[in-house]
Design an enzyme around this catalytic site. Structure first.
Site, PDB file in Angstrom:
ATOM      1  N   GLU A  98      52.517  56.071  55.038  1.00  0.00           N
ATOM      2  CA  GLU A  98      53.890  55.581  54.828  1.00  0.00           C
ATOM      3  C   GLU A  98      54.150  54.241  55.501  1.00  0.00           C
ATOM      4  O   GLU A  98      54.962  53.445  55.026  1.00  0.00           O
ATOM      5  CB  GLU A  98      54.902  56.622  55.319  1.00  0.00           C
ATOM      6  CG  GLU A  98      54.959  57.875  54.464  1.00  0.00           C
ATOM      7  CD  GLU A  98      53.962  58.944  54.872  1.00  0.00           C
ATOM      8  OE1 GLU A  98      53.998  60.051  54.279  1.00  0.00           O
ATOM      9  OE2 GLU A  98      53.138  58.680  55.793  1.00  0.00           O
ATOM     10  N   PHE A 104      60.908  73.247  58.305  1.00  0.00           N
ATOM     11  CA  PHE A 104      59.606  72.608  58.117  1.00  0.00           C
ATOM     12  C   PHE A 104      59.776  71.158  57.675  1.00  0.00           C
ATOM     13  O   PHE A 104      60.522  70.849  56.759  1.00  0.00           O
ATOM     14  CB  PHE A 104      58.799  73.383  57.066  1.00  0.00           C
ATOM     15  CG  PHE A 104      57.472  72.759  56.747  1.00  0.00           C
ATOM     16  CD1 PHE A 104      56.457  72.714  57.690  1.00  0.00           C
ATOM     17  CD2 PHE A 104      57.235  72.193  55.502  1.00  0.00           C
ATOM     18  CE1 PHE A 104      55.234  72.138  57.405  1.00  0.00           C
ATOM     19  CE2 PHE A 104      56.010  71.606  55.200  1.00  0.00           C
ATOM     20  CZ  PHE A 104      55.011  71.581  56.157  1.00  0.00           C
ATOM     21  N   LYS A 109      67.042  67.674  49.775  1.00  0.00           N
ATOM     22  CA  LYS A 109      66.417  68.137  48.537  1.00  0.00           C
ATOM     23  C   LYS A 109      67.429  68.779  47.588  1.00  0.00           C
ATOM     24  O   LYS A 109      67.356  68.592  46.364  1.00  0.00           O
ATOM     25  CB  LYS A 109      65.290  69.120  48.863  1.00  0.00           C
ATOM     26  CG  LYS A 109      64.385  69.415  47.665  1.00  0.00           C
ATOM     27  CD  LYS A 109      63.128  70.131  48.088  1.00  0.00           C
ATOM     28  CE  LYS A 109      62.196  70.326  46.889  1.00  0.00           C
ATOM     29  NZ  LYS A 109      60.921  70.988  47.273  1.00  0.00           N
TER      30      LYS A 109
END
Length: 584
Positions: A52, A114, A164
């Protein structure tokens, strides 16, 4: 007619509406809905990097070489934290990039889920602004705001954090023209009274100098053209920071070269001796000013900058002008012309005679003797053999970076990509990938040291996969060159961990990735090897073995003013030798 779509689709649509043609990224669970939308379209190309940090540096290279914002897409947690170095680099150097990061669903935030990290909290100090989008109905508006903030005023990096569940949910898409951007409208026009005061000072100055920075390049081609017009019409000398190279052509007759810690003798001496210093789009970085209380001690100081926080932050300014460089230079020229284009021509003539005397010191002189390739010679030959190409240069950070700034000439803006403020080792290779994506037919060269290059060597896989013919010109001295130089000059030659005993065979490494490797260790073979690199139609790792203990001069020692420089022995005339160098 309303346009309902998922948050993931909004992201891709917003990027299209902002004119984005390439995104550098790495997928993960928190951004899979966006990646699914990318798969179902062909307008935006996605470049899969290997880390990244590489994605953000590639976006920086794209932005710096085009003037348009670069875009990176990363997942949550480690994906976002790996982007922090690139974000900080872009903030320090005022590079417009937009980073989109995935986040765990909103109902999990704060539960140590997570791959959860407080991305907005972590990146607040290293972005111009950031957002956490908690409702899909705000998503498209926020992305359009992000592009506006990144590119308006003093450019910089922004980040949008995308949970998300926000990507999965649906809402109405807001087009760019309806986005809320009125709340951020930086001042672009300079105060006319201050501009007139600057012109009045210019008319009577005996020893003026223009000190330009990356702000000129950020302001666009118009700013560079106006700067060139001002220099040619007035006859003033001009110097630049590391980030400003190319705004005024290196082959221009008024060019003094780069100034600062490793700047040219004539540039630093002129800065020290001037009576009017006009800072255009630079921030008085410590690598430029040296000892602040001795910086340009005899001058009236003007500062043109779009960022109000830069004014009087480091150096007290007599004539502050807040505004965009292009707008301000346009008004400076108008006022100066309307007042009769007056200059102190007698004073300028004497000033140029003094500058020409300083030039005779020939501070970049060196002697290429023996079988070891001098790093200066390597770059001198690289310049000669590539200067007529459609060429873009990136660098890593260290001695090679300073030598590149000294020996390579840039006659246009946006042709020089380097990490200035943060000094990020590992910047150059991924940045060259971003530049090559933006300019597929150009010759893109990354001038590197072997230590810096190894920090993001994995991006060779990106270059090979996407058939990007980037040339990695590694000046291999088997040392952390700048660290070793400081240890020699300032730490009693105690070379604490400034070399590696386990370097790879770079030719075999290139071949392992499916690229071309070239090794050169003899000065007599250098030209042919460089031409072989240029003519190869794919990515190349060029391993140029150079003199291991060469120091980068000129150098302003720590704590000294501009008129006390260490020079290489080949460049001095009657100066006092001090510790293997010459103190002038």
């Amino acid at each position: 007619m309303t346009r309902q779509m998922t948050g993931a689709k909004m992201v891709v649509q917003a990027l299209k509406d902002q004119g984005v043609d390439v995104v550098f990224g790495y997928p993960g669970g928190a951004v899979l809905p966006i990646y699914d939308e990318i798969f179902q379209q062909n307008d935006i190309r996605h470049i899969l990097v290997r880390h990244e940090q590489g994605a953000v540096h590639a976006a920086e290279g794209y932005a710096r070489s085009t003037g348009r914002p670069g875009v990176a897409l990363v997942t949550s947690g480690p994906g976002a934290t790996n982007a922090v170095t690139g974000l900080t680099d872009a903030l320090m150097d005022s590079i417009p990039i937009v980073v989109l990061s995935g986040q765990v669903p909103t109902f999990m935030i704060g539960n140590d889920a997570f791959q959860e990290a407080d991305t907005v909290g972590i990146t607040r100090p290293c972005t111009k602004h950031n957002w956490l989008v908690s409702d899909t109905k705000n998503l498209s508006d926020v992305i359009h705001q992000a592009f506006h903030v990144a590119t308006s005023g003093r450019p910089g990096p922004v980040l949008v954090d995308l949970p998300k569940d926000v990507q999965f949910a649906s809402a109405e898409y807001v087009p760019p023209q309806k986005a809320r951007t009125a709340h951020y409208q930086p001042q672009v026009k300079g105060d006319m009274a201050a501009i007139t005061e600057l012109v009045e000072a210019l008319e009577v100055a005996e020893r003026p100098i223009l000190y330009t920075g990356g702000g000129v390049i950020n302001s666009g081609n118009a700013a560079s053209q106006l700067l060139r017009e001002l220099v040619e019409a007035s006859g003033m000398p001009i110097t630049s920071t590391l980030m400003g190279l190319g705004a005024y052509p290196a082959n221009g007759k008024n060019w003094l070269g780069m100034l600062g810690m490793h700047g040219l003798y004539e540039a630093n001496m002129a800065m020290h001796g001037c009576d009017l210093m006009i800072n255009i789009g630079a921030r008085f970085d410590d690598r430029i000013t040296g000892r602040v209380d001795a910086f340009s001690p005899h001058s009236k100081k003007a500062h043109i900058d779009i960022d109000p926080s830069s004014i009087n932050k480091v150096i007290k300014t007599d004539i502050p002008i807040i505004g965009d460089v292009a707008h301000v230079l346009e008004d400076v020229l108008k006022v100066w012309k309307s007042r009769g284009r007056k200059m102190n021509r007698e004073g300028l003539q004497k000033w140029w005679a003094q500058i020409d005397a300083w030039r005779k010191v020939d501070c970049l002189a060196f002697k290429q003797t023996g079988k070891a390739i001098k790093p200066q010679y390597a770059l001198q030959r690289l310049e000669e053999l590539t200067k007529d190409h459609d060429r873009y240069i990136c660098t890593e950070v260290g001695q090679h970076q300073m030598w590149a700034a000294q020996y390579l000439g840039f006659n246009e803006p946006n042709r020089w990509m380097t990490s200035g403020g943060l000094g990020t080792m590992g910047y150059g290779f991924p940045a060259s990938i971003g530049v090559q994506m933006a300019h597929p037919d150009a010759l893109v060269i990354n001038v590197a040291g072997e230590a810096s290059w190894l920090m993001n060597m994995q991006e060779m896989g990106t270059a090979v996969q996407f058939r990007l013919p980037v040339k990695q010109f590694i000046m291999n001295n088997e040392r952390l060159g700048m660290v070793r130089q400081w240890q020699e000059l300032l730490h009693g030659e105690r070379y604490s961990h400034s070399w590696s005993e386990a370097l790879p065979d770079f030719v075999k490494l290139a071949e392992a990735f499916g690229a071309k490797g070239i090794l050169c260790k003899d000065p007599a073979d250098l030209d042919d090897a460089i031409m072989e690199m240029i003519n190869h139609d794919g990515p190349v790792i060029f391993d140029c073995l150079v003199e291991k203990h060469e120091n980068c001069f000129p150098m302003i020692p720590s704590g000294e003013p501009h008129n006390k420089m260490l020079l290489g022995e080949a460049s001095t005339k009657g100066a006092i030798k001090e510790g293997g160098a010459v103190l002038v």
